[in-house]
Design an enzyme around this catalytic site. Structure first.
Site, PDB file in Angstrom:
ATOM      1  N   LYS A  55       5.045  14.872   5.381  1.00 32.94           N
ATOM      2  CA  LYS A  55       5.351  13.749   4.517  1.00 32.94           C
ATOM      3  C   LYS A  55       4.599  13.809   3.184  1.00 32.94           C
ATOM      4  CE  LYS A  55       5.740  10.606   8.453  1.00 32.94           C
ATOM      5  NZ  LYS A  55       4.991   9.510   9.161  1.00 32.94           N
ATOM      6  N   GLY A  56       3.441  14.426   3.186  1.00 33.81           N
ATOM      7  CA  GLY A  56       2.500  14.307   2.073  1.00 33.81           C
ATOM      8  C   GLY A  56       3.020  14.657   0.692  1.00 33.81           C
ATOM      9  N   ASP A  89       1.574  19.317  -0.666  1.00 31.72           N
ATOM     10  CA  ASP A  89       0.624  18.405  -1.311  1.00 31.72           C
ATOM     11  C   ASP A  89      -0.756  19.036  -1.499  1.00 31.72           C
ATOM     12  OD1 ASP A  89       0.204  18.396   1.445  1.00 31.72           O
ATOM     13  OD2 ASP A  89      -0.053  16.232   1.627  1.00 31.72           O
ATOM     14  N   PHE A 102     -12.275  14.615   0.793  1.00 36.85           N
ATOM     15  CA  PHE A 102     -11.006  14.211   1.385  1.00 36.85           C
ATOM     16  C   PHE A 102     -10.339  13.240   0.427  1.00 36.85           C
ATOM     17  CE2 PHE A 102      -8.059  11.978   4.120  1.00 36.85           C
ATOM     18  CZ  PHE A 102      -7.544  13.022   4.880  1.00 36.85           C
ATOM     19  N   VAL A 103      -9.085  13.514   0.092  1.00 37.89           N
ATOM     20  CA  VAL A 103      -8.388  12.688  -0.895  1.00 37.89           C
ATOM     21  C   VAL A 103      -7.190  11.971  -0.279  1.00 37.89           C
ATOM     22  CG1 VAL A 103      -9.134  14.010  -2.903  1.00 37.89           C
ATOM     23  CG2 VAL A 103      -7.033  14.674  -1.713  1.00 37.89           C
ATOM     24  N   ASP A 161      -5.748  23.123   2.297  1.00 36.71           N
ATOM     25  CA  ASP A 161      -7.146  22.904   2.685  1.00 36.71           C
ATOM     26  C   ASP A 161      -7.647  24.183   3.372  1.00 36.71           C
ATOM     27  OD1 ASP A 161      -9.538  21.763   3.433  1.00 36.71           O
ATOM     28  OD2 ASP A 161      -8.696  20.384   4.899  1.00 36.71           O
TER      29      ASP A 161
HETATM   30  P1  IMP Z   1      -4.606  22.927   6.070  1.00 33.09           P
HETATM   31  O1  IMP Z   1      -3.754  23.451   7.186  1.00 33.09           O
HETATM   32  O2  IMP Z   1      -6.048  22.813   6.471  1.00 33.09           O
HETATM   33  O3  IMP Z   1      -4.455  23.708   4.786  1.00 33.09           O
HETATM   34  O4  IMP Z   1      -4.189  21.437   5.825  1.00 33.09           O
HETATM   35  C1  IMP Z   1      -3.026  21.132   5.206  1.00 33.09           C
HETATM   36  C2  IMP Z   1      -2.593  19.719   5.451  1.00 33.09           C
HETATM   37  O5  IMP Z   1      -3.662  18.853   5.858  1.00 33.09           O
HETATM   38  C3  IMP Z   1      -2.095  19.166   4.142  1.00 33.09           C
HETATM   39  O6  IMP Z   1      -0.730  19.457   3.990  1.00 33.09           O
HETATM   40  C4  IMP Z   1      -2.385  17.707   4.277  1.00 33.09           C
HETATM   41  O7  IMP Z   1      -1.300  17.058   4.907  1.00 33.09           O
HETATM   42  C5  IMP Z   1      -3.601  17.631   5.147  1.00 33.09           C
HETATM   43  N1  IMP Z   1      -4.815  17.486   4.337  1.00 33.09           N
HETATM   44  C6  IMP Z   1      -5.762  18.418   4.090  1.00 33.09           C
HETATM   45  N2  IMP Z   1      -6.727  17.932   3.290  1.00 33.09           N
HETATM   46  C7  IMP Z   1      -6.356  16.661   3.023  1.00 33.09           C
HETATM   47  C8  IMP Z   1      -6.944  15.628   2.215  1.00 33.09           C
HETATM   48  O8  IMP Z   1      -7.988  15.750   1.577  1.00 33.09           O
HETATM   49  N3  IMP Z   1      -6.257  14.450   2.187  1.00 33.09           N
HETATM   50  C9  IMP Z   1      -5.100  14.240   2.856  1.00 33.09           C
HETATM   51  N4  IMP Z   1      -4.522  15.177   3.599  1.00 33.09           N
HETATM   52  C10 IMP Z   1      -5.142  16.372   3.695  1.00 33.09           C
HETATM   53 MG    MG Z   2       0.871  18.123   3.973  1.00 31.83          MG
END
Ligand code: IMP
Ligand code: MG
Length: 182
Positions: free
Chosen positions: A48-49, A105, A157-158, A108
């Site tokens: 959704k982000g 979005d 964290f945002v 991370d």
């Molecule tokens: P990753 O797999 O660790 O790269 O995380 C990716 C997903 O985690 C993103 O698509 C977001 O939905 C969520 N996410 C990671 N960091 C944040 C943050 O700071 N705020 C909100 N959602 C986050």
């Molecule tokens: Mg996402």
């Protein structure tokens, strides 16, 4: 009360205001318009982000664009990604021979995006690129190619501008963060 519970009670501070987001999106769109000149693209919104980011970006693209929506959900309400991805909505259209751009979005750990890129590669697109609004380079746990990056962040964290904490704050017009008490 745990620190993550306390976060839900707080009002986020502005990290990136609306005008700054739009200005950066104009620059990203200009790059994409230049790179894909004369081609049709399939823009894929990772739900959704990314829904607000996606809606703003596609309106800045001066190309023949087809829009698709792909839903993923990470398990639970944790602020740390497990890399386990649950597909909540798939794309029914064939992506074969299409130039696809994934709109995400935030990258991370990179685990979600890496999973998605591998998944979309199996559908044999002509090309695949990724446009991420935000990236946390210090948090990366895997190598992942991101072709267009809006802003690089530290480890904070945002929320806001589509992004949530425990399902909330997506409706904030700016990108916000939570100030911790020391
Ligand atoms: P990753 O797999 O660790 O790269 O995380 C990716 C997903 O985690 C993103 O698509 C977001 O939905 C969520 N996410 C990671 N960091 C944040 C943050 O700071 N705020 C909100 N959602 C986050
Ligand atoms: Mg996402």
């Amino acid at each position: 009360m745990s620190s993550s519970d306390e976060m839900t009670l707080k009002t986020p501070k502005i990290l990136i205001p609306e005008v700054k987001i739009q200005h950066r999106l104009d620059e990203l769109a200009q790059e994409i318009n230049h790179d894909y000149q004369g081609q049709s693209v399939t823009a894929i919104c990772i739900l959704k982000g990314s829904f607000i980011f996606f809606a703003d970006m596609i309106r800045k693209l001066d190309l023949p664009v087809t829009c698709e929506f792909f839903g993923v959900s990470s398990y639970g309400n944790r602020t740390v990604s497990s890399g386990e991805v649950k597909v909540t909505l798939d794309i029914n259209e064939p992506l074969e021979n299409r130039h696809i751009i994934l709109f995400e979005d935030i990258v991370d750990s990179g685990l979600t995006l890496s999973y998605l890129q591998n998944l979309f590669r199996t559908r044999k697109p002509a090309s695949i690129r990724t446009c991420a609004l935000l990236m946390k380079p210090e948090s990366l746990k895997t190598h992942v190619d991101v072709d267009y990056i809006g802003f690089k962040l530290g480890n904070e964290f945002v929320v806001g501008y589509g992004m949530d904490y425990a399902g909330k704050y997506r409706n904030l017009p700016f990108i916000g963060y939570f100030e911790h008490d020391h």
